[in-house]
Design a protein around this motif. Structure first.
Motif, PDB file in Angstrom:
ATOM      1  N   LEU A   1       0.811  -1.216   0.000  1.00 24.19           N
ATOM      2  CA  LEU A   1       0.000   0.000   0.000  1.00 24.19           C
ATOM      3  C   LEU A   1       0.843   1.264   0.000  1.00 24.19           C
ATOM      4  CD1 LEU A   1      -2.859  -1.035   2.452  1.00 24.19           C
ATOM      5  CD2 LEU A   1      -2.962  -0.856  -0.031  1.00 24.19           C
ATOM      6  N   PHE A   2       1.969   1.235   0.699  1.00 27.05           N
ATOM      7  CA  PHE A   2       2.855   2.404   0.747  1.00 27.05           C
ATOM      8  C   PHE A   2       4.276   1.923   0.498  1.00 27.05           C
ATOM      9  CE2 PHE A   2      -0.739   3.204   3.558  1.00 27.05           C
ATOM     10  CZ  PHE A   2      -1.210   4.402   3.053  1.00 27.05           C
ATOM     11  N   THR A   3       4.973   2.594  -0.401  1.00 32.74           N
ATOM     12  CA  THR A   3       6.290   2.106  -0.845  1.00 32.74           C
ATOM     13  C   THR A   3       7.419   3.073  -0.537  1.00 32.74           C
ATOM     14  OG1 THR A   3       5.904   3.036  -3.055  1.00 32.74           O
ATOM     15  CG2 THR A   3       5.270   0.739  -2.716  1.00 32.74           C
ATOM     16  N   GLN A   4       7.171   4.064   0.304  1.00 34.08           N
ATOM     17  CA  GLN A   4       8.237   4.991   0.646  1.00 34.08           C
ATOM     18  C   GLN A   4       9.325   4.257   1.449  1.00 34.08           C
ATOM     19  OE1 GLN A   4       5.162   5.106   1.805  1.00 34.08           O
ATOM     20  NE2 GLN A   4       5.030   5.890   3.882  1.00 34.08           N
ATOM     21  N   PRO A   5      10.545   4.839   1.561  1.00 35.75           N
ATOM     22  CA  PRO A   5      11.621   4.173   2.310  1.00 35.75           C
ATOM     23  C   PRO A   5      11.166   3.799   3.718  1.00 35.75           C
ATOM     24  CG  PRO A   5      12.462   6.088   1.153  1.00 35.75           C
ATOM     25  CD  PRO A   5      10.970   6.122   1.001  1.00 35.75           C
ATOM     26  N   PRO A   6      11.596   2.640   4.221  1.00 34.45           N
ATOM     27  CA  PRO A   6      11.181   2.195   5.547  1.00 34.45           C
ATOM     28  C   PRO A   6      11.531   3.219   6.620  1.00 34.45           C
ATOM     29  CG  PRO A   6      12.299   0.429   4.375  1.00 34.45           C
ATOM     30  CD  PRO A   6      12.478   1.673   3.560  1.00 34.45           C
ATOM     31  N   PRO A   7      10.615   3.529   7.530  1.00 30.65           N
ATOM     32  CA  PRO A   7      10.908   4.486   8.605  1.00 30.65           C
ATOM     33  C   PRO A   7      11.813   3.858   9.657  1.00 30.65           C
ATOM     34  CG  PRO A   7       8.739   3.533   8.916  1.00 30.65           C
ATOM     35  CD  PRO A   7       9.240   3.022   7.598  1.00 30.65           C
ATOM     36  N   LYS A   8      12.391   4.702  10.499  1.00 33.34           N
ATOM     37  CA  LYS A   8      13.264   4.224  11.567  1.00 33.34           C
ATOM     38  C   LYS A   8      12.479   3.600  12.711  1.00 33.34           C
ATOM     39  CE  LYS A   8      16.862   7.671  10.614  1.00 33.34           C
ATOM     40  NZ  LYS A   8      17.666   8.802  11.151  1.00 33.34           N
ATOM     41  N   TYR A   9      11.174   3.870  12.751  1.00 37.55           N
ATOM     42  CA  TYR A   9      10.335   3.358  13.816  1.00 37.55           C
ATOM     43  C   TYR A   9       9.145   2.616  13.199  1.00 37.55           C
ATOM     44  CZ  TYR A   9       8.388   7.881  12.481  1.00 37.55           C
ATOM     45  OH  TYR A   9       7.932   8.946  11.755  1.00 37.55           O
ATOM     46  N   PRO A  10       8.551   1.686  13.916  1.00 36.87           N
ATOM     47  CA  PRO A  10       7.447   0.907  13.340  1.00 36.87           C
ATOM     48  C   PRO A  10       6.167   1.725  13.212  1.00 36.87           C
ATOM     49  CG  PRO A  10       7.806   0.284  15.629  1.00 36.87           C
ATOM     50  CD  PRO A  10       8.927   1.216  15.273  1.00 36.87           C
ATOM     51  N   ILE A  11       5.529   1.634  12.049  1.00 37.06           N
ATOM     52  CA  ILE A  11       4.256   2.304  11.790  1.00 37.06           C
ATOM     53  C   ILE A  11       3.137   1.285  11.988  1.00 37.06           C
ATOM     54  CG2 ILE A  11       2.809   3.437  10.071  1.00 37.06           C
ATOM     55  CD1 ILE A  11       5.126   5.149  11.038  1.00 37.06           C
ATOM     56  N   GLY A  12       2.183   1.642  12.836  1.00 37.92           N
ATOM     57  CA  GLY A  12       1.064   0.746  13.085  1.00 37.92           C
ATOM     58  C   GLY A  12      -0.245   1.250  12.528  1.00 37.92           C
ATOM     59  N   GLU A  13      -0.396   2.566  12.441  1.00 37.40           N
ATOM     60  CA  GLU A  13      -1.654   3.137  11.987  1.00 37.40           C
ATOM     61  C   GLU A  13      -1.399   4.253  10.981  1.00 37.40           C
ATOM     62  OE1 GLU A  13      -4.053   4.387  15.257  1.00 37.40           O
ATOM     63  OE2 GLU A  13      -4.105   2.410  16.188  1.00 37.40           O
ATOM     64  N   VAL A  14      -2.230   4.304   9.968  1.00 37.59           N
ATOM     65  CA  VAL A  14      -2.220   5.388   8.993  1.00 37.59           C
ATOM     66  C   VAL A  14      -3.600   6.031   9.053  1.00 37.59           C
ATOM     67  CG1 VAL A  14      -1.904   6.030   6.588  1.00 37.59           C
ATOM     68  CG2 VAL A  14      -0.582   4.131   7.550  1.00 37.59           C
ATOM     69  N   TRP A  15      -3.641   7.306   9.450  1.00 38.62           N
ATOM     70  CA  TRP A  15      -4.902   8.034   9.637  1.00 38.62           C
ATOM     71  C   TRP A  15      -5.184   8.917   8.423  1.00 38.62           C
ATOM     72  CZ3 TRP A  15      -5.593  10.135  15.306  1.00 38.62           C
ATOM     73  CH2 TRP A  15      -5.386   9.088  16.214  1.00 38.62           C
ATOM     74  N   PHE A  16      -6.487   9.076   8.115  1.00 36.88           N
ATOM     75  CA  PHE A  16      -6.863   9.885   6.958  1.00 36.88           C
ATOM     76  C   PHE A  16      -7.814  11.041   7.274  1.00 36.88           C
ATOM     77  CE2 PHE A  16      -5.480   5.954   4.904  1.00 36.88           C
ATOM     78  CZ  PHE A  16      -4.741   6.442   3.835  1.00 36.88           C
ATOM     79  N   THR A  17      -8.674  10.926   8.269  1.00 40.98           N
ATOM     80  CA  THR A  17      -9.696  11.968   8.479  1.00 40.98           C
ATOM     81  C   THR A  17      -9.623  12.595   9.863  1.00 40.98           C
ATOM     82  OG1 THR A  17     -11.278  10.196   9.005  1.00 40.98           O
ATOM     83  CG2 THR A  17     -11.328  11.086   6.779  1.00 40.98           C
ATOM     84  N   PHE A  18      -8.473  12.536  10.491  1.00 43.64           N
ATOM     85  CA  PHE A  18      -8.244  13.244  11.743  1.00 43.64           C
ATOM     86  C   PHE A  18      -8.162  14.744  11.414  1.00 43.64           C
ATOM     87  CE2 PHE A  18      -5.230  14.418  15.307  1.00 43.64           C
ATOM     88  CZ  PHE A  18      -6.156  14.218  16.321  1.00 43.64           C
ATOM     89  N   GLU A  19      -8.453  15.587  12.387  1.00 40.95           N
ATOM     90  CA  GLU A  19      -8.487  17.030  12.124  1.00 40.95           C
ATOM     91  C   GLU A  19      -7.142  17.577  11.646  1.00 40.95           C
ATOM     92  OE1 GLU A  19      -9.566  19.080  15.671  1.00 40.95           O
ATOM     93  OE2 GLU A  19      -7.989  18.176  16.882  1.00 40.95           O
ATOM     94  N   GLU A  20      -6.031  16.891  11.948  1.00 41.54           N
ATOM     95  CA  GLU A  20      -4.714  17.368  11.535  1.00 41.54           C
ATOM     96  C   GLU A  20      -4.294  16.865  10.156  1.00 41.54           C
ATOM     97  OE1 GLU A  20      -1.948  16.343  14.580  1.00 41.54           O
ATOM     98  OE2 GLU A  20      -2.914  17.579  16.108  1.00 41.54           O
ATOM     99  N   ASN A  21      -5.062  15.964   9.556  1.00 43.59           N
ATOM    100  CA  ASN A  21      -4.708  15.480   8.220  1.00 43.59           C
ATOM    101  C   ASN A  21      -4.757  16.605   7.199  1.00 43.59           C
ATOM    102  OD1 ASN A  21      -5.785  12.616   9.353  1.00 43.59           O
ATOM    103  ND2 ASN A  21      -4.442  12.314   7.570  1.00 43.59           N
ATOM    104  N   LEU A  22      -3.675  16.790   6.469  1.00 44.67           N
ATOM    105  CA  LEU A  22      -3.679  17.746   5.372  1.00 44.67           C
ATOM    106  C   LEU A  22      -4.512  17.216   4.215  1.00 44.67           C
ATOM    107  CD1 LEU A  22       0.066  18.884   5.348  1.00 44.67           C
ATOM    108  CD2 LEU A  22      -1.921  20.183   6.166  1.00 44.67           C
ATOM    109  N   THR A  23      -4.939  18.133   3.363  1.00 47.34           N
ATOM    110  CA  THR A  23      -5.756  17.764   2.211  1.00 47.34           C
ATOM    111  C   THR A  23      -5.174  18.371   0.952  1.00 47.34           C
ATOM    112  OG1 THR A  23      -7.210  19.704   2.236  1.00 47.34           O
ATOM    113  CG2 THR A  23      -7.776  17.897   3.733  1.00 47.34           C
TER     114      THR A  23
END
Length: 327
Positions: free
Chosen positions: A41-63
């Motif tokens: 689903l996402f192919t960017q370089p692996p982050p240094k820390y583990p990602i567990g959640e990807v949020w889309f409609t939180f108030e801080e999500n850019l559009t």
């Protein structure tokens, strides 16, 4: 005349926001149970820390409109249409997430609306999971194998026995699980899940496998349903390639599998759409799995996406009339 023209152009710009899908820029959340690779689903370089959640409609999500959702809805609350929550203005009532697990999440429970409002001035948290991928052991826990008292629940949480008292079951891709507020639950390792929920981050941890994170036994025991899980979802075909997966007072969830394309048009409420499989074209631009959009009330969205798969969620008493496949 020049000033009047400028005012009109600003007005037209604002109007355009209400008539087209707004792409949601994901926020990646670090979680101890997450992953370093979110492919495919996402192919960017692996982050240094583990990602567990990807949020889309939180108030801080850019559009794609250059501002975050909170600012957008404050400026144009009519984007939400009839599905706006008068008690929480400026908040998108539905939160869309993708979850990626390599370890078990905590044993947890979420409060309902009344308790969450009283103690946190927040919405409650009823949620549903659509399983995108399941690798061994690929299991979830829902409710208890037998009825417990509050005292037994707290004692089992403190000793760790609660993990064995839960009803664990394997899940497969395409499966949907409804998790009302008050359901004691846990998500296991090896899962990729699309989660639809009330827009709340209130979680009471009951047990966390010895991880050094805060537990919330008092709150949790007060809101938990200490009995077996008894909810079963039934997929209902609404049209060829269009299935309703979940219906509850907070959201409806549909799965779209277009043979050619589909159109969403003229809804009196907002809708959230995420591509979870395949590729498509939207407004002449390529779309890949892992991208999501907010369609404002009254807006129009035309997708050319043979073989793609989409999850659509919105809040309404009946299935939306403005979703058509094969266009």
């Amino acid at each position: 005349l020049l000033l009047l023209w400028e005012d009109d152009s600003i007005s037209l710009t604002k109007m355009s926001i209400l008539n087209k899908p707004i792409e949601l820029i994901p926020i990646f959340r670090e979680r101890v149970w997450g992953r370093h690779s979110l492919e495919p689903l996402f192919t960017q370089p692996p982050p240094k820390y583990p990602i567990g959640e990807v949020w889309f409609t939180f108030e801080e999500n850019l559009t794609s409109e250059g501002k975050n959702i909170g600012a957008l809805l404050k400026e144009r609350p009519e984007v939400l249409g009839t599905a706006a929550d008068a008690a929480h203005p400026g908040l998108c009532p539905i939160l869309l997430k993708l979850l990626f697990t390599t370890e078990r999440l905590s044993v947890q429970v979420h409060p309902g609306d009344e308790y969450a409002q009283k103690h946190h001035q927040s919405l409650g948290k009823t949620e549903a999971w659509y399983v995108l991928d399941s690798q061994p052991p690929g299991e979830v826990a829902l409710g208890f194998r037998e009825v417990l008292s509050k005292a037994q629940c707290k004692e089992a949480a403190q000793s760790g026995e609660i993990e064995k008292l839960l009803e664990w079951r394997a899940v497969q891709p395409g499966e949907v699980i409804f998790v009302p507020a008050g359901t004691v639950h846990a998500i296991g390792a090896g899962l990729t899940i699309c989660e639809i929920q009330e827009n709340s981050d209130i979680t009471y941890r009951l047990y966390d496998y010895g991880r050094p994170r805060e537990l919330h036994l008092e709150h949790g025991a007060r809101v938990a349903h200490l009995s077996p899980y008894r909810y079963e979802t039934k997929t209902e075909s609404l049209a060829a390639g269009r299935d309703e997966l979940v219906s509850c007072p907070y959201f409806r969830i549909e799965r779209l599998r277009p043979e050619r394309g589909f159109q969403v048009k003229g809804l009196p409420f907002y809708a959230i759409l995420v591509c979870v499989k395949g590729a498509a074209t939207l407004a002449g631009k390529a779309v890949r799995a892992g991208q999501a959009w907010l369609l404002p009330a009254g807006g129009e969205m035309d997708v050319d996406g043979a073989g793609s798969e989409w999850i659509v969620t919105y809040s309404a008493n009946e299935p939306a009339q403005g979703i058509a496949l094969g266009v």
